[in-house]
Motif scaffolding. Structure first.
Motif, PDB file in Angstrom:
ATOM      1  N   GLY A  86       0.771  -1.227   0.000  1.00  0.00           N
ATOM      2  CA  GLY A  86       0.000   0.000   0.000  1.00  0.00           C
ATOM      3  C   GLY A  86       0.803   1.278   0.000  1.00  0.00           C
ATOM      4  N   LYS A  87       2.059   1.209   0.411  1.00  0.00           N
ATOM      5  CA  LYS A  87       2.884   2.412   0.378  1.00  0.00           C
ATOM      6  C   LYS A  87       4.346   2.047   0.203  1.00  0.00           C
ATOM      7  CE  LYS A  87       1.841   2.730   5.276  1.00  0.00           C
ATOM      8  NZ  LYS A  87       1.545   3.557   6.418  1.00  0.00           N
ATOM      9  N   LEU A  88       5.085   2.975  -0.364  1.00  0.00           N
ATOM     10  CA  LEU A  88       6.511   2.782  -0.612  1.00  0.00           C
ATOM     11  C   LEU A  88       7.275   3.364   0.576  1.00  0.00           C
ATOM     12  CD1 LEU A  88       8.528   1.680  -2.637  1.00  0.00           C
ATOM     13  CD2 LEU A  88       8.598   3.920  -3.704  1.00  0.00           C
ATOM     14  N   LYS A  89       7.301   2.595   1.660  1.00  0.00           N
ATOM     15  CA  LYS A  89       7.932   3.031   2.898  1.00  0.00           C
ATOM     16  C   LYS A  89       8.708   1.853   3.465  1.00  0.00           C
ATOM     17  CE  LYS A  89       6.741   4.704   7.482  1.00  0.00           C
ATOM     18  NZ  LYS A  89       5.671   4.969   8.426  1.00  0.00           N
ATOM     19  N   VAL A  90       9.926   2.109   3.920  1.00  0.00           N
ATOM     20  CA  VAL A  90      10.754   1.064   4.518  1.00  0.00           C
ATOM     21  C   VAL A  90      11.212   1.520   5.890  1.00  0.00           C
ATOM     22  CG1 VAL A  90      11.552   0.071   2.343  1.00  0.00           C
ATOM     23  CG2 VAL A  90      12.839   1.944   3.362  1.00  0.00           C
ATOM     24  N   PRO A  91      11.547   0.602   6.776  1.00  0.00           N
ATOM     25  CA  PRO A  91      11.448  -0.848   6.631  1.00  0.00           C
ATOM     26  C   PRO A  91       9.987  -1.309   6.680  1.00  0.00           C
ATOM     27  CG  PRO A  91      12.081  -0.315   8.862  1.00  0.00           C
ATOM     28  CD  PRO A  91      12.045   0.977   8.101  1.00  0.00           C
ATOM     29  N   CYS A  92       9.769  -2.442   6.046  1.00  0.00           N
ATOM     30  CA  CYS A  92       8.443  -3.040   6.035  1.00  0.00           C
ATOM     31  C   CYS A  92       8.592  -4.555   6.145  1.00  0.00           C
ATOM     32  CB  CYS A  92       7.695  -2.675   4.764  1.00  0.00           C
ATOM     33  SG  CYS A  92       6.045  -3.399   4.695  1.00  0.00           S
ATOM     34  N   LEU A  93       7.940  -5.121   7.130  1.00  0.00           N
ATOM     35  CA  LEU A  93       7.978  -6.561   7.323  1.00  0.00           C
ATOM     36  C   LEU A  93       6.709  -7.176   6.756  1.00  0.00           C
ATOM     37  CD1 LEU A  93       9.610  -8.910   8.628  1.00  0.00           C
ATOM     38  CD2 LEU A  93       8.151  -8.608  10.640  1.00  0.00           C
ATOM     39  N   ARG A  94       6.891  -8.105   5.832  1.00  0.00           N
ATOM     40  CA  ARG A  94       5.759  -8.844   5.252  1.00  0.00           C
ATOM     41  C   ARG A  94       5.618 -10.137   6.043  1.00  0.00           C
ATOM     42  NH1 ARG A  94       4.959 -10.746  -1.024  1.00  0.00           N
ATOM     43  NH2 ARG A  94       3.186 -12.092  -0.610  1.00  0.00           N
ATOM     44  N   ILE A  95       4.446 -10.330   6.630  1.00  0.00           N
ATOM     45  CA  ILE A  95       4.183 -11.487   7.479  1.00  0.00           C
ATOM     46  C   ILE A  95       3.089 -12.313   6.825  1.00  0.00           C
ATOM     47  CG2 ILE A  95       3.497 -12.240   9.790  1.00  0.00           C
ATOM     48  CD1 ILE A  95       4.156  -9.241  10.621  1.00  0.00           C
ATOM     49  N   GLU A  97       0.792 -15.462   7.379  1.00  0.00           N
ATOM     50  CA  GLU A  97       0.299 -16.416   8.375  1.00  0.00           C
ATOM     51  C   GLU A  97      -1.096 -16.887   7.994  1.00  0.00           C
ATOM     52  OE1 GLU A  97       1.945 -15.089  12.685  1.00  0.00           O
ATOM     53  OE2 GLU A  97       0.469 -13.749  11.789  1.00  0.00           O
ATOM     54  N   ASN A  98      -1.324 -18.177   8.082  1.00  0.00           N
ATOM     55  CA  ASN A  98      -2.653 -18.757   7.856  1.00  0.00           C
ATOM     56  C   ASN A  98      -3.285 -18.282   6.550  1.00  0.00           C
ATOM     57  OD1 ASN A  98      -2.368 -19.922  10.443  1.00  0.00           O
ATOM     58  ND2 ASN A  98      -3.196 -18.074  11.383  1.00  0.00           N
ATOM     59  N   GLY A  99      -2.491 -18.170   5.510  1.00  0.00           N
ATOM     60  CA  GLY A  99      -3.004 -17.766   4.208  1.00  0.00           C
ATOM     61  C   GLY A  99      -3.261 -16.275   4.065  1.00  0.00           C
ATOM     62  N   GLU A 100      -2.966 -15.497   5.101  1.00  0.00           N
ATOM     63  CA  GLU A 100      -3.144 -14.045   5.054  1.00  0.00           C
ATOM     64  C   GLU A 100      -1.784 -13.345   5.084  1.00  0.00           C
ATOM     65  OE1 GLU A 100      -5.740 -12.580   8.077  1.00  0.00           O
ATOM     66  OE2 GLU A 100      -7.263 -14.093   7.687  1.00  0.00           O
ATOM     67  N   ARG A 102       0.139  -9.765   6.146  1.00  0.00           N
ATOM     68  CA  ARG A 102       0.109  -8.486   6.865  1.00  0.00           C
ATOM     69  C   ARG A 102       1.388  -7.729   6.540  1.00  0.00           C
ATOM     70  NH1 ARG A 102      -0.247  -8.866  12.999  1.00  0.00           N
ATOM     71  NH2 ARG A 102       1.468 -10.287  12.652  1.00  0.00           N
ATOM     72  N   TRP A 103       1.306  -6.419   6.570  1.00  0.00           N
ATOM     73  CA  TRP A 103       2.448  -5.554   6.302  1.00  0.00           C
ATOM     74  C   TRP A 103       2.667  -4.668   7.526  1.00  0.00           C
ATOM     75  CZ3 TRP A 103       5.011  -6.019   1.586  1.00  0.00           C
ATOM     76  CH2 TRP A 103       4.377  -6.828   0.654  1.00  0.00           C
ATOM     77  N   MET A 104       3.856  -4.701   8.075  1.00  0.00           N
ATOM     78  CA  MET A 104       4.184  -3.916   9.264  1.00  0.00           C
ATOM     79  C   MET A 104       5.282  -2.924   8.888  1.00  0.00           C
ATOM     80  SD  MET A 104       5.301  -5.428  12.978  1.00  0.00           S
ATOM     81  CE  MET A 104       3.819  -6.414  13.066  1.00  0.00           C
ATOM     82  N   TYR A 105       5.051  -1.618   9.158  1.00  0.00           N
ATOM     83  CA  TYR A 105       5.929  -0.577   8.641  1.00  0.00           C
ATOM     84  C   TYR A 105       6.885   0.087   9.634  1.00  0.00           C
ATOM     85  CZ  TYR A 105       3.750  -0.605   4.078  1.00  0.00           C
ATOM     86  OH  TYR A 105       3.319  -0.975   2.837  1.00  0.00           O
TER      87      TYR A 105
END
Length: 122
Positions: A86-95, A97-100, A102-105
């Protein structure tokens, strides 16, 4: 301005290299369990970004093997981050889990997630 950023980036990388933290020593069995938990994680980052360095240092301190994706030098990773995250921002952790997915920024949020959900459960 580009020259200043380049110089500061090299300074950050040099200091990071000089003062690299030591990782946690675990038994092979425990480290395998941790590695299995990090298999579904990817860190989108820029090499010389100070917040990205902060997250990588935390990963090193906790001996976590998370896939590193350089969104600055790789157009595929850059477009994934923008389109899926959704946005070009780092750091970003792609998680994943269970077929879903999540993006943590935020770097502090990422470090807290890694330390509480991955590193401490071994």
């Amino acid at each position: 301005m580009a020259v200043v950023r380049w110089i500061l980036g090299r300074l950050i990388l040099t200091l990071n290299w000089l003062f690299t933290p030591r990782g946690i020593k675990r038994s092979a069995e425990d480290q395998s369990a941790v590695d299995a938990k990090t298999a579904n994680l990817s860190l989108y980052q820029y090499e010389a970004c100070p917040f990205c360095v902060k997250v990588r240092r935390a990963m090193k301190r906790n001996s976590l093997k998370v896939e590193i994706r350089d969104a600055k030098r790789n157009e595929t990773y850059k477009s994934e981050l923008l389109e899926q995250g959704g946005k070009l921002k780092v750091p970003c952790l792609r998680i994943e889990e269970n077929g879903e997915t999540r993006w943590m920024y935020e770097s502090s949020d990422i470090i807290n997630f890694l330390e509480q959900n991955i590193a401490q459960t071994a």
